[in-house]
Design a protein around this motif. Structure first.
Motif, short mmCIF file in Angstrom:
data_model
loop_
_atom_site.label_atom_id
_atom_site.label_comp_id
_atom_site.label_asym_id
_atom_site.label_seq_id
_atom_site.Cartn_x
_atom_site.Cartn_y
_atom_site.Cartn_z
N VAL A 8 0.84 -1.20 0.00
CA VAL A 8 0.00 0.00 0.00
C VAL A 8 0.88 1.25 0.00
O VAL A 8 0.64 2.21 -0.76
CB VAL A 8 -0.95 -0.01 1.21
CG1 VAL A 8 -1.65 1.35 1.35
CG2 VAL A 8 -1.99 -1.11 1.07
N ALA A 11 2.39 1.74 -3.33
CA ALA A 11 1.41 2.25 -4.29
C ALA A 11 1.25 3.76 -4.14
O ALA A 11 1.14 4.49 -5.13
CB ALA A 11 0.07 1.54 -4.11
N ILE A 12 1.22 4.24 -2.89
CA ILE A 12 1.12 5.69 -2.67
C ILE A 12 2.32 6.40 -3.27
O ILE A 12 2.17 7.43 -3.95
CB ILE A 12 1.00 5.98 -1.16
CG1 ILE A 12 -0.36 5.51 -0.64
CG2 ILE A 12 1.18 7.48 -0.89
CD1 ILE A 12 -0.51 5.62 0.87
N ASN A 15 2.16 6.42 -7.10
CA ASN A 15 1.08 7.23 -7.67
C ASN A 15 1.17 8.70 -7.28
O ASN A 15 0.17 9.43 -7.36
CB ASN A 15 -0.27 6.67 -7.23
CG ASN A 15 -0.55 5.31 -7.82
OD1 ASN A 15 -0.16 5.01 -8.94
ND2 ASN A 15 -1.22 4.45 -7.05
N GLU A 139 -6.29 9.48 -0.88
CA GLU A 139 -5.19 8.74 -1.52
C GLU A 139 -4.83 7.49 -0.73
O GLU A 139 -4.48 6.46 -1.31
CB GLU A 139 -3.97 9.65 -1.68
CG GLU A 139 -4.17 10.80 -2.64
CD GLU A 139 -4.61 10.35 -4.04
OE1 GLU A 139 -4.17 9.26 -4.49
OE2 GLU A 139 -5.40 11.07 -4.68
N ALA A 143 -5.18 3.67 -2.29
CA ALA A 143 -4.08 2.71 -2.33
C ALA A 143 -4.47 1.39 -1.67
O ALA A 143 -4.11 0.31 -2.16
CB ALA A 143 -2.86 3.31 -1.64
N GLN A 146 -6.66 -0.43 -4.12
CA GLN A 146 -5.89 -0.85 -5.28
C GLN A 146 -5.08 -2.11 -4.98
O GLN A 146 -5.01 -3.04 -5.80
CB GLN A 146 -4.94 0.27 -5.72
CG GLN A 146 -4.01 -0.08 -6.86
CD GLN A 146 -3.01 1.04 -7.15
OE1 GLN A 146 -3.27 2.20 -6.85
NE2 GLN A 146 -1.87 0.68 -7.73
N ARG A 473 0.60 8.52 3.41
CA ARG A 473 1.26 7.34 3.96
C ARG A 473 0.87 7.14 5.44
O ARG A 473 0.69 6.02 5.91
CB ARG A 473 2.77 7.46 3.82
CG ARG A 473 3.29 7.31 2.39
CD ARG A 473 4.80 7.59 2.32
NE ARG A 473 5.55 6.75 3.24
CZ ARG A 473 6.08 5.56 2.93
NH1 ARG A 473 5.93 5.07 1.71
NH2 ARG A 473 6.77 4.87 3.83
#
Length: 486
Positions: A8, A11-12, A15, A139, A143, A146, A473
């Motif tokens: 995760v 991914a943050i 992106n 966000e 994540a 996703q 995050r």
């Protein structure tokens, strides 16, 4: 249970450019709630929030109110299995951008700038307050969906559109739809961290109570030569009363004012002392040199731990150019008291009124005006007394230091930032915290990643790019911590 958190967080990070583009997209919509000319822009922003939440995978829609619509969204497993159901609160409306001539670039055309000490910053109206702040939450949720395909806990999102205009529609909304959004815990993102490298949880907020007092003496303004001496002067009466509200040490002299105060836990006090708060710099930034508050307490303690009684405005007599030698018929003052945990707003208000009444001459009529004239928001709780006075008040907030949610959030923040979270106080008030805790009985934790120098409500409002990225995050880590079995 699969540990999705590392993926995760990756991914943050991966992106980041897309996340910034999404933030810039919503920053371009001028959602000014205080000006009716922007009403359609406010709706467009609400619709953007709904579309974004649906894209992430939430069931989201608009709830109509007497003002701007409110966004409500839900997602997560139906069976919580001992995990908390959490609410994320934010607001999509922004302050007016005026004065426009003081902006480096147009306020609704966001840009990246480089600032000494802060690095890259996002500049636009709403960059921090609060589009940038609630975008960090979006966000993190994106994540998690996703990577894991679903959220590890149940989540409700509430984004309102009138916070900057005192949330007039929110109390009615909560009264009608409170059961739908009541959760175990509410996160409020509209706050700051300690500094650009140190996270924080706001564990104490001061409450507020206030009124406007109007003293009327003679039936009309009087010639000071013809009446000066025997005629009562309401300005003199007023300033004498105001002077009596504090003693020589800065303590408030209202009877019972300090009754019931709950001091912060010793470990919080110890942490505050270790912060080495720069009182000289704090006061020097506004042209002052000496702390004028209650003696025996540091400036930080005065802000976070002690209540106050302040005069916000005073008027009476002739205010124009030159001289007009009169004894005025009326004089007035606006008074607010910032309260701390344990104080009872209703009792303090009643005592404040009695204190004023007892010190005014029998020849002087005393009136206490209602909450609108006292300059307090319609979001506040309203008390009525036998004197038919209506005023606004809000109890102080103090987080439970033993809360498992507080401990989990603090641990997650320390993991992300590499240093312990500061358990901050705040001298101000956050209406939504009072509403959610008082009306819905929810535990609240204000956590955000703004900074004191973000220039919110001012030209060239900014949000550190680091705050935006590490904020996302941080929320991802908090969600992961809360998902662990109880």
């Amino acid at each position: 249970m699969t540990d999705y958190l590392p993926a995760v967080l990756d991914a943050i990070d991966h992106n980041r450019e897309a996340a910034l583009a999404r933030l810039f997209e919503v920053l371009r919509i001028p959602s000014v709630s205080t000006d009716p000319a922007y009403k359609e822009s406010c709706r467009a922003t609400a619709e953007w929030c709904v579309a974004t939440l649906r894209e992430i995978g939430f069931e989201a829609d608009l709830r109509e109110t007497s003002g701007n619509p409110i966004v409500v969204a839900h997602d997560g497993p139906a069976d919580g299995a001992g995990k908390p159901h959490i609410l994320f609160y934010g607001h999509y409306d922004v302050q007016p951008p005026d004065p426009l001539d003081l902006w480096t670039k147009p306020p609704f055309e966001p840009w990246l700038d480089l600032e000494p000490g802060n690095g890259d910053v996002i500049v636009a109206r709403g960059a921090e307050d609060s589009k940038g702040q609630f975008s960090t939450i979006l966000e993190a949720l994106r994540a998690w969906k996703q990577v894991a395909g679903e959220l590890p806990i149940r989540v409700t999102v509430l984004i309102e559109g009138e916070e900057e205009s005192d949330s007039p529609s929110l109390p009615e909304f909560l009264a009608r739809h409170g059961s739908e959004i009541t959760c175990d815990l509410a996160f409020i993102c509209d706050v700051v961290q300690w500094d650009k490298d140190t996270p924080a949880i706001t564990v104490r907020l001061r409450g507020i109570v206030g009124l406007e007092v109007v003293l009327t003496g003679p039936s009309r303004d009087l010639h000071s030569g013809q009446y000066g001496g025997p005629a009562l002067n309401p300005i003199r009466e007023l300033v004498n009363v105001l002077a009596d509200l504090h003693d020589a040490d800065g303590r408030v002299a209202i009877p019972g004012f300090y009754d019931g105060i709950e001091p912060p836990p010793p470990d919080q006090k110890k942490q505050w002392q270790a912060l080495d708060f720069d009182t000289d710099g704090f006061l020097g930034d506004v042209g002052l040199t000496v702390s004028a508050g209650e003696k025996g307490y540091s400036a930080l303690e005065q802000l976070w731990e002690r209540p106050t009684c302040e005069f916000n405005g005073i008027t009476g007599g002739y205010q124009g150019v030159g001289s007009k030698t009169i004894i005025p018929s009326r004089a007035s003052a606006k008074i607010t008291c910032r309260l701390v945990a344990g104080q009872n707003p209703e009792k303090i208000l009643d005592s404040l009124q009695s204190f004023i009444q007892s010190r005014v001459s029998h020849d002087c009529k005393v009136e206490f005006l209602d909450k609108g004239d006292a300059g307090l928001s319609s979001e506040d709780e309203v008390f009525s007394f036998e004197t038919r006075v209506k005023v606004a008040s809000r109890k102080a907030f103090s987080a439970d230091p033993q809360s498992p949610y507080l401990k989990a959030a603090a641990a997650a923040l320390e993991e992300e930032w590499g240093r312990p979270a500061v358990f901050m106080g705040s001298g101000g008030s956050i209406p939504i915290v009072s509403s959610l805790s008082r009306m819905l009985g929810m535990e609240c934790l204000p956590i955000g990643f703004g900074l004191d120098d973000d220039r919110i409500h001012s030209p060239n409002e900014k949000y550190n790019l680091k705050s935006f990225q590490k904020g996302a995050r941080s929320w991802a880590r908090i969600i992961g911590r809360l998902a662990r079995p109880a």
